[in-house]
Design a protein around this motif. Structure first.
Motif, short mmCIF file in Angstrom:
data_model
loop_
_atom_site.label_atom_id
_atom_site.label_comp_id
_atom_site.label_asym_id
_atom_site.label_seq_id
_atom_site.Cartn_x
_atom_site.Cartn_y
_atom_site.Cartn_z
N LEU A 20 14.55 -27.19 9.80
CA LEU A 20 15.55 -26.31 10.41
C LEU A 20 16.26 -25.44 9.39
CD1 LEU A 20 17.11 -28.76 13.03
CD2 LEU A 20 15.98 -26.58 13.55
N ASN A 21 16.24 -25.84 8.12
CA ASN A 21 16.86 -25.04 7.07
C ASN A 21 15.88 -24.15 6.33
OD1 ASN A 21 19.59 -25.87 7.35
ND2 ASN A 21 19.07 -27.84 6.40
N GLY A 22 14.62 -24.13 6.79
CA GLY A 22 13.64 -23.24 6.19
C GLY A 22 12.90 -23.76 4.99
N HIS A 23 13.03 -25.06 4.68
CA HIS A 23 12.26 -25.64 3.59
C HIS A 23 10.85 -25.98 4.08
CE1 HIS A 23 16.50 -27.08 2.44
NE2 HIS A 23 16.20 -26.02 1.71
N VAL A 24 9.86 -25.75 3.24
CA VAL A 24 8.46 -25.93 3.60
C VAL A 24 7.83 -26.99 2.72
CG1 VAL A 24 6.19 -24.82 3.45
CG2 VAL A 24 8.10 -23.62 4.54
N ILE A 25 7.04 -27.88 3.33
CA ILE A 25 6.24 -28.85 2.58
C ILE A 25 4.85 -28.88 3.20
CG2 ILE A 25 8.03 -30.37 1.67
CD1 ILE A 25 7.73 -32.12 4.11
N GLY A 26 3.82 -28.86 2.36
CA GLY A 26 2.47 -28.81 2.89
C GLY A 26 1.44 -29.44 1.97
N ILE A 27 0.21 -29.49 2.49
CA ILE A 27 -0.88 -30.15 1.78
C ILE A 27 -2.20 -29.47 2.12
CG2 ILE A 27 -1.32 -31.82 3.63
CD1 ILE A 27 -1.90 -33.93 1.53
N GLY A 28 -3.16 -29.58 1.22
CA GLY A 28 -4.51 -29.10 1.48
C GLY A 28 -5.49 -29.84 0.59
N THR A 29 -6.74 -29.96 1.04
CA THR A 29 -7.79 -30.57 0.22
C THR A 29 -8.44 -29.47 -0.59
OG1 THR A 29 -8.19 -32.26 1.91
CG2 THR A 29 -9.88 -31.96 0.23
N LEU A 30 -8.32 -29.53 -1.90
CA LEU A 30 -8.74 -28.45 -2.78
C LEU A 30 -10.26 -28.39 -2.94
CD1 LEU A 30 -6.06 -28.91 -5.58
CD2 LEU A 30 -5.98 -27.34 -3.64
N LEU A 31 -10.76 -27.16 -3.00
CA LEU A 31 -12.18 -26.95 -3.28
C LEU A 31 -12.46 -27.26 -4.74
CD1 LEU A 31 -12.57 -23.55 -1.43
CD2 LEU A 31 -13.80 -25.64 -0.83
N PRO A 32 -13.65 -27.77 -5.05
CA PRO A 32 -13.98 -27.99 -6.47
C PRO A 32 -14.20 -26.66 -7.17
CG PRO A 32 -15.89 -28.43 -5.08
CD PRO A 32 -14.73 -28.20 -4.15
N LEU A 33 -13.90 -26.61 -8.46
CA LEU A 33 -14.15 -25.40 -9.24
C LEU A 33 -15.64 -25.16 -9.36
CD1 LEU A 33 -11.61 -25.82 -12.17
CD2 LEU A 33 -11.45 -24.18 -10.29
N SER A 34 -16.07 -23.91 -9.13
CA SER A 34 -17.46 -23.57 -9.35
C SER A 34 -17.72 -23.46 -10.85
CB SER A 34 -17.79 -22.25 -8.66
OG SER A 34 -17.08 -21.18 -9.28
N ASP A 35 -18.97 -23.40 -11.22
CA ASP A 35 -19.30 -23.29 -12.64
C ASP A 35 -18.67 -22.05 -13.27
OD1 ASP A 35 -20.76 -25.56 -12.46
OD2 ASP A 35 -22.68 -24.53 -12.17
N SER A 36 -18.57 -20.98 -12.49
CA SER A 36 -18.01 -19.73 -13.02
C SER A 36 -16.51 -19.78 -13.15
CB SER A 36 -18.43 -18.55 -12.13
OG SER A 36 -17.90 -18.71 -10.82
N GLU A 37 -15.89 -20.71 -12.41
CA GLU A 37 -14.43 -20.79 -12.42
C GLU A 37 -13.91 -21.81 -13.41
OE1 GLU A 37 -13.22 -19.71 -7.83
OE2 GLU A 37 -14.02 -21.68 -8.27
N GLU A 38 -14.78 -22.69 -13.90
CA GLU A 38 -14.33 -23.71 -14.81
C GLU A 38 -13.89 -23.07 -16.14
OE1 GLU A 38 -17.51 -26.42 -15.16
OE2 GLU A 38 -17.07 -27.48 -13.29
N VAL A 39 -12.84 -23.62 -16.70
CA VAL A 39 -12.33 -23.11 -17.96
C VAL A 39 -13.19 -23.66 -19.08
CG1 VAL A 39 -10.36 -23.04 -19.49
CG2 VAL A 39 -10.01 -23.01 -17.00
N PRO A 40 -13.76 -22.81 -19.90
CA PRO A 40 -14.62 -23.29 -20.99
C PRO A 40 -13.81 -24.06 -22.03
CG PRO A 40 -14.20 -20.94 -21.23
CD PRO A 40 -13.63 -21.34 -19.89
N GLU A 41 -14.45 -25.07 -22.60
CA GLU A 41 -13.79 -25.85 -23.64
C GLU A 41 -13.77 -25.05 -24.93
OE1 GLU A 41 -15.62 -29.59 -24.06
OE2 GLU A 41 -15.18 -30.28 -22.02
N GLU A 42 -12.67 -25.16 -25.66
CA GLU A 42 -12.54 -24.44 -26.93
C GLU A 42 -13.23 -25.24 -28.05
OE1 GLU A 42 -8.47 -23.61 -27.63
OE2 GLU A 42 -8.29 -22.21 -25.97
#
Length: 248
Positions: free
Chosen positions: A226-248
């Motif tokens: 009623l005061n406009g605060h939002v709480i939510g959830i989602g099941t995240l997609l796995p990172l694709s090979d192109s989206e993964e952050v390369p190791e340094e």
């Protein structure tokens, strides 16, 4: 020079530890400004007595919110909206606390303990993806997802939270009322204890929300209080090979 305009009356009980007097509002303001509005210490101060709790709610948490998210606070107060819906303490907690969920609560059998977060980005642009098409003129700030990975059968979960600007006059609230949406029968807002509507049950959750969150379609659910605060959830997609952050 008076730093705190509004003076708060002391509401002592006979057992109050500061019955013989306490610091002025101005002094508290200067002390906590020097500590950069430390939220942990504000919470500790609130436990001392009712007077300290009132000063914390009306002054210290307000300053904390402005220091943590100045542009967001400025926008929430613009256009004639001179007060944030709910209270400053609730908004301060929303900025720094991921509520998680308890088994049998808002998100069925999922159990993830709540925790404090160091810093979270809230976005007005991202918020539009969580609004029905006919409510896109409303203003909703939504956080980046707080990722809780490898949650067994539930996979990788992302919790998000947010705040509506002027929720009392928003199209979303008007639409929920017109739909005669029901409040959750037992759970309340973890930030202000107000009653909650399910946007999923009200059939007001747009498909764009899963894309914005990076989650599977039909896995996103969120509630608004009623005061406009939002709480939510989602099941995240796995990172694709192109989206993964390369190791340094």
């Amino acid at each position: 020079m008076v730093l705190v305009v509004k003076q708060h009356r002391c509401m002592h009980s006979a057992s109050c530890v500061c019955i013989k007097g306490h610091l002025s509002e101005d002094t508290l303001f200067l002390v906590f400004r020097h500590m950069n509005w430390n939220p942990r210490l504000i919470a500790v101060l609130s436990c001392v007595c009712k007077w300290f709790d009132e000063v914390a709610k009306q002054v210290l948490w307000k300053e904390f919110c402005h220091a943590r998210a100045p542009k967001m606070m400025l926008d929430l107060h613009s256009g004639g909206s001179h007060i944030v819906d709910g209270n400053w303490k609730a908004l301060g907690k929303l900025l720094i606390y991921c509520n998680g969920c308890t088994k049998g609560g808002l998100f069925n059998n999922i159990h993830v303990p709540g925790h404090f977060v160091f810093r979270t980005r809230f976005s007005r642009t991202a918020g539009k993806s969580f609004l029905p098409q006919q409510c896109r003129n409303d203003v909703l700030y939504v956080s980046d997802p707080c990722e809780h990975l490898d949650q067994g059968d539930e996979g990788d979960l992302g919790f998000f939270r947010g705040i509506f600007k002027s929720f009392a006059t928003s199209k979303v609230k008007k639409m929920l009322i017109e739909k005669r949406a029901r409040f959750h029968p037992s759970e309340s807002c973890p930030y202000c204890k107000a009653k909650l509507w399910s946007m999923l049950e009200a059939n007001m959750l747009p498909g764009s929300s899963s894309a914005r969150l990076g989650a599977y379609e039909d896995s996103v659910e969120y509630f608004v209080c009623l005061n406009g605060h939002v709480i939510g959830i989602g099941t995240l997609l796995p990172l694709s090979d192109s989206e993964e952050v390369p190791e340094e």
